[in-house]
Design an enzyme around this catalytic site. Structure first.
Site, PDB file in Angstrom:
ATOM      1  N   ARG A  54     -23.697  26.204 -37.767  1.00  0.00           N
ATOM      2  CA  ARG A  54     -24.601  26.665 -38.830  1.00  0.00           C
ATOM      3  C   ARG A  54     -26.051  26.642 -38.352  1.00  0.00           C
ATOM      4  O   ARG A  54     -26.844  27.529 -38.701  1.00  0.00           O
ATOM      5  CB  ARG A  54     -24.407  25.816 -40.086  1.00  0.00           C
TER       6      ARG A  54
ATOM      7  N   CYS B  93     -29.906   7.419 -30.505  1.00  0.00           N
ATOM      8  CA  CYS B  93     -31.212   7.548 -31.157  1.00  0.00           C
ATOM      9  C   CYS B  93     -32.325   7.287 -30.154  1.00  0.00           C
ATOM     10  O   CYS B  93     -32.363   6.210 -29.547  1.00  0.00           O
ATOM     11  CB  CYS B  93     -31.324   6.545 -32.306  1.00  0.00           C
TER      12      CYS B  93
ATOM     13  N   CYS C  15     -31.004   8.899 -37.520  1.00  0.00           N
ATOM     14  CA  CYS C  15     -30.250   7.853 -36.817  1.00  0.00           C
ATOM     15  C   CYS C  15     -29.423   7.063 -37.832  1.00  0.00           C
ATOM     16  O   CYS C  15     -29.946   6.660 -38.878  1.00  0.00           O
ATOM     17  CB  CYS C  15     -31.206   6.891 -36.103  1.00  0.00           C
TER      18      CYS C  15
ATOM     19  N   GLN D 200     -31.427  23.522 -52.861  1.00  0.00           N
ATOM     20  CA  GLN D 200     -30.191  22.878 -52.417  1.00  0.00           C
ATOM     21  C   GLN D 200     -29.893  23.294 -50.978  1.00  0.00           C
ATOM     22  O   GLN D 200     -29.020  22.735 -50.332  1.00  0.00           O
ATOM     23  CB  GLN D 200     -29.029  23.310 -53.324  1.00  0.00           C
TER      24      GLN D 200
ATOM     25  N   THR E 179     -27.653  30.302 -57.402  1.00  0.00           N
ATOM     26  CA  THR E 179     -26.823  29.098 -57.376  1.00  0.00           C
ATOM     27  C   THR E 179     -25.695  29.208 -58.405  1.00  0.00           C
ATOM     28  O   THR E 179     -25.907  29.710 -59.507  1.00  0.00           O
ATOM     29  CB  THR E 179     -27.653  27.819 -57.599  1.00  0.00           C
TER      30      THR E 179
ATOM     31  N   HIS F 199     -30.975  18.453 -50.744  1.00  0.00           N
ATOM     32  CA  HIS F 199     -29.753  18.211 -49.952  1.00  0.00           C
ATOM     33  C   HIS F 199     -30.044  18.117 -48.459  1.00  0.00           C
ATOM     34  O   HIS F 199     -29.131  18.207 -47.631  1.00  0.00           O
ATOM     35  CB  HIS F 199     -28.713  19.299 -50.242  1.00  0.00           C
TER      36      HIS F 199
ATOM     37  N   CYS G  57     -34.281   3.745 -31.491  1.00  0.00           N
ATOM     38  CA  CYS G  57     -33.687   2.398 -31.398  1.00  0.00           C
ATOM     39  C   CYS G  57     -32.623   2.322 -30.309  1.00  0.00           C
ATOM     40  O   CYS G  57     -32.253   1.233 -29.876  1.00  0.00           O
ATOM     41  CB  CYS G  57     -33.099   1.986 -32.745  1.00  0.00           C
TER      42      CYS G  57
END
Ligand code: BV8
Length: 241
Positions: free
Chosen positions: A59, A139, A120, A94, A179, A112, A142
């Site tokens: 996507r 990540c 992370c 959304q 929607t 969304h 970290c």
């Protein structure tokens, strides 16, 4: 004349930009091909991160080759015109695509999440991520956690709900664009607006599941209906498009 307009957008506003919708009467939507419970839930990600990440990689690549359409551009114009008339546009989407921003919208509330960001799973740090997201990626902050798409999956709390609630309370017009009214809590905003005595308008290709809630409706392709509606609102504000 409305000055504080709350607009909720869904997948339908990006359909003419080549981004598939989730549900349509022809049964060709994304969720007709893929089971959302196998791809858009934290349980699915824990069970099979490779498949979930590949789904969002596809996507994301598709999004990078898409461009905003006349409906996105008209809403960016409306934001400017309302602001210059001392009003405001609260644009809540959304959609996880960035077509509103690429059309020039300055304030977009992504309830969304955003496909071009990664988070992370350990330190929760969020960063822009336009490439594929390999399962082994650690990540950069970290180094402990893996990265996941910065999107809201089913069963997870949507983002910015307090800001959205405040924007709805001060609105003098509620408009839902593209929607189907099938996913909550977004699908409940029209009823909340109605309960607050705010006039409600549906702009869609066809009547949504919650169409009865709306005071008025305009049906047709967003790229045609939205610019015409914005023209009307803007002329009323004495502004020019
Ligand atoms: C939550 C991101 C707790 C990831 C998405 C109450 C009742 C029943 C169920 C629930 C409920 N409350 C909660 C639930 C569970 C669930 C839910 O709603 N399930 C549904 C399936 C029944 N909700 C959740 O899990 C949510 N979290 O509730 O947490 C909570 C509760 C209260 C308050 C706080 C927290 C989280 C849901 C978010 C899931 N993530 N996306 C990803 O994208 O992969 S949802 C995803 O699907 C989209 O973001 C969008 O929300 C939804 C798709 O809907 P639409 O955008 O409307 O698109 P659709 O294809 O359906 O329709 C397109 C429309 O456009 C059609 O009407 C068509 O006619 C029109 N159209 C097509 N072409 C055009 C057009 N219009 C104009 N022009 C065109 N050219």
């Amino acid at each position: 004349m409305p000055r504080r307009i709350f607009v909720l957008t869904g997948a339908g506003i990006s359909a003419e930009s080549g981004l598939g919708t989730f549900r349509d009467k022809k049964g060709e939507g994304i969720w007709a091909k893929f089971d959302p419970m196998q791809l858009a839930t934290p349980e699915a990600f824990a069970r099979d991160p490779e498949t979930v990440l590949a789904f969002y990689d596809a996507r994301r690549r598709n999004l990078l080759s898409a461009t905003p359409n006349a409906a996105h551009i008209a809403l960016a114009d409306l934001e400017r015109t309302l602001a210059s008339a001392g009003g405001e546009l609260s644009l809540v989407t959304q959609n996880i695509d960035d077509l509103h921003e690429r059309a020039g919208s300055r304030r977009v509330i992504h309830m969304h999440g955003e496909l071009l960001k990664a988070r992370c799973v350990a330190c929760e740090s969020v960063r822009v991520w336009a490439g594929d997201l390999p399962p082994a990626q650690r990540c950069p902050d970290c180094g402990l956690g893996g990265l996941r798409p910065h999107v809201v999956w089913f069963g997870e709390m949507p983002f910015n709900m307090d800001e959205i609630g405040r924007a709805l309370e001060r609105a003098d017009l509620f408009v839902a664009i593209g929607t189907s009214g099938a996913v909550y809590p977004a699908a409940g905003f029209a009823a909340e607006a109605r309960a607050l005595g705010i006039p409600t308008l549906e702009i869609n290709l066809e009547a949504a599941d919650n169409a009865v809630i709306f005071d008025a409706a305009r049906y047709g392709p967003a790229s045609v209906i939205v610019p015409a509606w914005v023209e009307e609102v803007t002329v009323g504000l004495g502004g020019k498009i």
